[in-house]
Design a protein around this motif. Structure first.
Motif, PDB file in Angstrom:
ATOM      1  N   THR A  73       0.713  -1.330   0.083  1.00 17.93           N
ATOM      2  CA  THR A  73       0.051   0.031   0.006  1.00 17.93           C
ATOM      3  C   THR A  73       0.791   1.148   0.045  1.00 17.93           C
ATOM      4  OG1 THR A  73      -1.588  -1.142   1.601  1.00 17.93           O
ATOM      5  CG2 THR A  73      -2.015   1.348   1.130  1.00 17.93           C
ATOM      6  N   GLU A  74       0.654   2.237  -0.768  1.00 17.80           N
ATOM      7  CA  GLU A  74       1.243   3.402  -0.824  1.00 17.80           C
ATOM      8  C   GLU A  74       0.678   4.414  -0.069  1.00 17.80           C
ATOM      9  OE1 GLU A  74       3.200   6.524  -4.222  1.00 17.80           O
ATOM     10  OE2 GLU A  74       2.619   4.627  -4.875  1.00 17.80           O
ATOM     11  N   SER A  93       1.291   8.646   1.952  1.00 19.26           N
ATOM     12  CA  SER A  93       2.037   9.806   2.149  1.00 19.26           C
ATOM     13  C   SER A  93       2.631   9.970   3.438  1.00 19.26           C
ATOM     14  CB  SER A  93       1.148  11.297   1.602  1.00 19.26           C
ATOM     15  OG  SER A  93       1.007  11.101   0.353  1.00 19.26           O
ATOM     16  N   ALA A 141       6.494   9.704  -0.209  1.00 17.99           N
ATOM     17  CA  ALA A 141       5.644   8.397  -0.486  1.00 17.99           C
ATOM     18  C   ALA A 141       6.449   7.350   0.240  1.00 17.99           C
ATOM     19  CB  ALA A 141       5.467   8.167  -2.066  1.00 17.99           C
ATOM     20  N   LEU A 200       5.635   2.931   1.233  1.00 14.63           N
ATOM     21  CA  LEU A 200       5.177   1.898   0.886  1.00 14.63           C
ATOM     22  C   LEU A 200       5.202   0.969   1.963  1.00 14.63           C
ATOM     23  CD1 LEU A 200       7.155   0.802  -2.470  1.00 14.63           C
ATOM     24  CD2 LEU A 200       4.921   1.932  -2.257  1.00 14.63           C
ATOM     25  N   ARG A 216       8.011  -0.714   6.489  1.00 15.44           N
ATOM     26  CA  ARG A 216       7.742   0.601   5.774  1.00 15.44           C
ATOM     27  C   ARG A 216       8.784   0.959   4.831  1.00 15.44           C
ATOM     28  NH1 ARG A 216       6.689   5.214   8.305  1.00 15.44           N
ATOM     29  NH2 ARG A 216       8.155   4.769   9.977  1.00 15.44           N
ATOM     30  N   GLN A 223      10.517   3.930   2.390  1.00 17.26           N
ATOM     31  CA  GLN A 223      10.354   5.190   1.990  1.00 17.26           C
ATOM     32  C   GLN A 223      10.940   5.205   0.387  1.00 17.26           C
ATOM     33  OE1 GLN A 223       9.687   8.407   3.782  1.00 17.26           O
ATOM     34  NE2 GLN A 223       9.714   9.081   1.635  1.00 17.26           N
ATOM     35  N   ILE A 224      10.054   5.748  -0.549  1.00 14.45           N
ATOM     36  CA  ILE A 224      10.526   5.930  -1.946  1.00 14.45           C
ATOM     37  C   ILE A 224      11.546   6.912  -2.203  1.00 14.45           C
ATOM     38  CG2 ILE A 224       9.760   6.122  -4.450  1.00 14.45           C
ATOM     39  CD1 ILE A 224       7.074   5.142  -3.409  1.00 14.45           C
ATOM     40  N   VAL A 250      14.219   2.510  -2.909  1.00 10.80           N
ATOM     41  CA  VAL A 250      13.525   2.661  -1.539  1.00 10.80           C
ATOM     42  C   VAL A 250      14.580   2.419  -0.343  1.00 10.80           C
ATOM     43  CG1 VAL A 250      11.353   1.730  -2.345  1.00 10.80           C
ATOM     44  CG2 VAL A 250      12.895   0.156  -1.435  1.00 10.80           C
TER      45      VAL A 250
END
Length: 129
Positions: free
Chosen positions: A60-61, A63, A68, A70, A81, A83-84, A91
């Motif tokens: 799930t993406e 903010s 963003a 994931l 979790r 981080q993009i 990531v």
């Protein structure tokens, strides 16, 4: 009677095949399946040191304050979790001290390893291998 027709149909289907798989078609189907699964919130993963990947993890993406994020995982095992990034790394781990190791496994696909867990995610790899 129904059993006989089913057996006859199965024999006709097998007789129509030459027994050799079309590797190109199989690869394309797998790529489509991976993209469709990710689009539907499912990705391949190998958790807790498993050798084989299964398509039973979720992604799930959302903010976050730094962009963003994931959320990937399997409910009964836990979540990670990611981080993009925008600097070419793909990531990074966003939830702890274990770093994320990112490897390009195919055009449009990366593998992210954190501890004993591995996730395969669609990514813009620019055709690199």
């Amino acid at each position: 009677m129904t059993y006989r027709w089913g057996a006859v149909l199965a024999l006709l289907v097998v007789a129509g095949c030459d027994g050799r798989p079309d590797n190109g078609a199989l690869a394309e189907a797998e790529a489509r399946g991976s993209k469709d699964a990710a689009d539907n919130g499912r990705i391949d993963c190998a958790l807790e040191g498993a050798k084989a990947f299964d398509r039973d993890c979720t992604v799930t993406e959302m903010s976050g304050p730094d962009g963003a994020v994931l959320v990937v995982g399997k409910q009964n095992v836990g979540f990670r979790r990611l981080q993009i990034t925008t600097d070419g790394r793909g990531v990074v781990s966003a939830d702890g001290s274990e770093p994320a190791k990112v490897t390009i496994v195919d055009d449009g696909m990366i593998e992210v390893a954190i501890g004993a867990d591995r996730y395969r995610l669609p990514a813009n790899t620019g055709g690199a291998k």
